[in-house]
Motif scaffolding. Structure first.
Motif, PDB file in Angstrom:
ATOM      1  N   HIS A  14       0.832  -1.206   0.000  1.00  0.00           N
ATOM      2  CA  HIS A  14       0.000   0.000   0.000  1.00  0.00           C
ATOM      3  C   HIS A  14       0.861   1.248   0.000  1.00  0.00           C
ATOM      4  N   TRP A  15       1.890   1.285   0.840  1.00  0.00           N
ATOM      5  CA  TRP A  15       2.742   2.482   0.918  1.00  0.00           C
ATOM      6  C   TRP A  15       3.500   2.708  -0.392  1.00  0.00           C
ATOM      7  N   THR A  16       4.002   1.624  -0.983  1.00  0.00           N
ATOM      8  CA  THR A  16       4.739   1.759  -2.250  1.00  0.00           C
ATOM      9  C   THR A  16       3.825   2.289  -3.345  1.00  0.00           C
ATOM     10  N   THR A  17       2.625   1.731  -3.418  1.00  0.00           N
ATOM     11  CA  THR A  17       1.659   2.193  -4.408  1.00  0.00           C
ATOM     12  C   THR A  17       1.263   3.642  -4.157  1.00  0.00           C
ATOM     13  N   ALA A  18       0.998   3.977  -2.880  1.00  0.00           N
ATOM     14  CA  ALA A  18       0.542   5.323  -2.531  1.00  0.00           C
ATOM     15  C   ALA A  18       1.604   6.381  -2.820  1.00  0.00           C
ATOM     16  N   ILE A  19       2.833   6.116  -2.394  1.00  0.00           N
ATOM     17  CA  ILE A  19       3.906   7.106  -2.576  1.00  0.00           C
ATOM     18  C   ILE A  19       4.227   7.282  -4.059  1.00  0.00           C
ATOM     19  N   SER A  20       4.342   6.165  -4.781  1.00  0.00           N
ATOM     20  CA  SER A  20       4.644   6.264  -6.214  1.00  0.00           C
ATOM     21  C   SER A  20       3.498   6.955  -6.952  1.00  0.00           C
ATOM     22  N   PHE A  21       2.245   6.690  -6.537  1.00  0.00           N
ATOM     23  CA  PHE A  21       1.111   7.360  -7.173  1.00  0.00           C
ATOM     24  C   PHE A  21       1.177   8.866  -6.945  1.00  0.00           C
ATOM     25  N   CYS A  22       1.497   9.289  -5.732  1.00  0.00           N
ATOM     26  CA  CYS A  22       1.565  10.727  -5.432  1.00  0.00           C
ATOM     27  C   CYS A  22       2.623  11.417  -6.283  1.00  0.00           C
ATOM     28  N   VAL A  23       3.784  10.768  -6.437  1.00  0.00           N
ATOM     29  CA  VAL A  23       4.845  11.346  -7.264  1.00  0.00           C
ATOM     30  C   VAL A  23       4.393  11.399  -8.728  1.00  0.00           C
ATOM     31  N   LEU A  24       3.760  10.339  -9.191  1.00  0.00           N
ATOM     32  CA  LEU A  24       3.253  10.314 -10.565  1.00  0.00           C
ATOM     33  C   LEU A  24       2.171  11.370 -10.770  1.00  0.00           C
ATOM     34  N   ALA A  25       1.327  11.557  -9.760  1.00  0.00           N
ATOM     35  CA  ALA A  25       0.250  12.545  -9.874  1.00  0.00           C
ATOM     36  C   ALA A  25       0.810  13.958  -9.976  1.00  0.00           C
ATOM     37  N   VAL A  26       1.784  14.280  -9.127  1.00  0.00           N
ATOM     38  CA  VAL A  26       2.368  15.624  -9.138  1.00  0.00           C
ATOM     39  C   VAL A  26       3.138  15.857 -10.432  1.00  0.00           C
ATOM     40  N   SER A  27       3.990  14.897 -10.793  1.00  0.00           N
ATOM     41  CA  SER A  27       4.791  15.059 -12.009  1.00  0.00           C
ATOM     42  C   SER A  27       3.905  15.092 -13.255  1.00  0.00           C
ATOM     43  N   GLY A  28       2.879  14.247 -13.293  1.00  0.00           N
ATOM     44  CA  GLY A  28       1.976  14.240 -14.437  1.00  0.00           C
ATOM     45  C   GLY A  28       1.171  15.524 -14.553  1.00  0.00           C
ATOM     46  N   THR A  29       0.759  16.061 -13.404  1.00  0.00           N
ATOM     47  CA  THR A  29       0.019  17.326 -13.420  1.00  0.00           C
ATOM     48  C   THR A  29       0.893  18.462 -13.937  1.00  0.00           C
ATOM     49  N   LEU A  85       1.083  18.032 -17.650  1.00  0.00           N
ATOM     50  CA  LEU A  85      -0.190  18.277 -18.319  1.00  0.00           C
ATOM     51  C   LEU A  85      -0.609  19.746 -18.289  1.00  0.00           C
ATOM     52  N   PHE A  86      -0.468  20.388 -17.123  1.00  0.00           N
ATOM     53  CA  PHE A  86      -0.983  21.750 -16.958  1.00  0.00           C
ATOM     54  C   PHE A  86       0.104  22.812 -16.756  1.00  0.00           C
ATOM     55  N   GLY A  87       1.350  22.365 -16.598  1.00  0.00           N
ATOM     56  CA  GLY A  87       2.421  23.299 -16.249  1.00  0.00           C
ATOM     57  C   GLY A  87       2.628  24.432 -17.236  1.00  0.00           C
ATOM     58  N   LYS A  88       2.484  24.135 -18.514  1.00  0.00           N
ATOM     59  CA  LYS A  88       2.710  25.163 -19.536  1.00  0.00           C
ATOM     60  C   LYS A  88       1.748  26.329 -19.372  1.00  0.00           C
ATOM     61  N   HIS A  89       0.547  26.047 -18.919  1.00  0.00           N
ATOM     62  CA  HIS A  89      -0.477  27.085 -18.801  1.00  0.00           C
ATOM     63  C   HIS A  89      -0.515  27.719 -17.407  1.00  0.00           C
ATOM     64  N   VAL A  90      -0.056  26.973 -16.385  1.00  0.00           N
ATOM     65  CA  VAL A  90      -0.168  27.453 -15.004  1.00  0.00           C
ATOM     66  C   VAL A  90       1.172  27.911 -14.440  1.00  0.00           C
ATOM     67  N   LEU A  91       2.205  27.056 -14.596  1.00  0.00           N
ATOM     68  CA  LEU A  91       3.487  27.347 -13.960  1.00  0.00           C
ATOM     69  C   LEU A  91       4.400  28.233 -14.804  1.00  0.00           C
ATOM     70  N   LEU A  92       4.435  28.009 -16.115  1.00  0.00           N
ATOM     71  CA  LEU A  92       5.353  28.745 -16.987  1.00  0.00           C
ATOM     72  C   LEU A  92       5.232  30.261 -16.836  1.00  0.00           C
ATOM     73  N   PRO A  93       4.021  30.834 -16.827  1.00  0.00           N
ATOM     74  CA  PRO A  93       3.932  32.290 -16.676  1.00  0.00           C
ATOM     75  C   PRO A  93       4.435  32.786 -15.319  1.00  0.00           C
ATOM     76  N   VAL A  94       4.477  31.892 -14.338  1.00  0.00           N
ATOM     77  CA  VAL A  94       4.851  32.295 -12.975  1.00  0.00           C
ATOM     78  C   VAL A  94       6.356  32.138 -12.729  1.00  0.00           C
TER      79      VAL A  94
END
Length: 208
Positions: free
Chosen positions: A2-17, A20-29
């Motif tokens: 459970h911990w391995t799945t949970a931690i790897s999922f969180c990293v994948l979720a943050v990196s994937g987000t 996916l959205f960084g060009k429009h949200v983070l780049l201008p900032v």
């Protein structure tokens, strides 16, 4: 598992987000230099952690599937779930309540397996898949990821600050009898009667 799945999922979720959205949200900032560095890091984390997530996901599904099969009390849990939030009275359930089972089958099994399959299609472009197939996989992957992240946020909330004692049970693998009786009464009764063992390793054990 459970911990391995949970931690790897969180990293994948943050990196994937970020991807996916960084060009429009983070780049201008943060500007081009920082964004380029962050996106490259996210891409590598996403690609190299994905196989670990897939393996741990399959192991976790095998471990938990038995206790997530539908039971006759599941519908009663759904009917009483909303009242539980304002009354504080927990609906009797087995080792996993119907809400957890829904999360397991919809989120962990359906969405995460879809994420894994579409991810492999994009990550290993050597299965004779054409560009159109990879583009379609990208769209499905992104849509399922957004839905799964929303599911996971609710799951994390309930498992940490949403339900008192839940995080300690998950962290230690042990729950006391009072908590088990209040939150999973049917499972508690089965353990006390000897119908099922308290220590099977797939969920918190009851501490006498």
């Amino acid at each position: 598992a459970h911990w391995t799945t949970a931690i790897s999922f969180c990293v994948l979720a943050v990196s994937g987000t970020i991807i996916l959205f960084g060009k429009h949200v983070l780049l201008p900032v943060i500007g081009y230099t920082m964004f380029a560095w962050l996106t490259a890091l996210s891409k590598n984390l996403h690609n190299f952690l994905a196989p670990l997530f897939i393996v741990s996901l399959l192991v976790m599904i095998i471990i938990y599937v038995k206790d997530n099969l539908p039971e006759k009390g599941d519908m009663a849990w759904f009917l009483g779930a909303f009242a539980m939030f304002w009354s504080g009275k927990h609906v009797a359930s087995g080792r996993f309540n119907a809400g957890e089972k829904a999360y397991f089958w919809i989120g962990v099994v359906a969405l995460c397996i879809t994420l894994s399959v579409t991810g492999v299609i994009m990550l290993f472009p050597n299965f004779d898949q054409v560009r159109t197939t990879m583009q379609q996989a990208n769209v499905i992957h992104a849509a399922c990821a957004v839905i799964m992240i929303l599911f996971a946020l609710g799951h994390i909330y309930v498992g940490t600050i949403g339900v008192e004692g839940a995080y300690g049970n998950m962290r230690d693998g042990v729950t006391d009898e009072t908590w088990a009786r209040e939150h999973h009464e049917l499972w508690y009764n089965d353990v006390k009667s000897g119908k099922v063992a308290a220590k099977s390793g797939a969920a918190p054990q009851i501490q006498h």
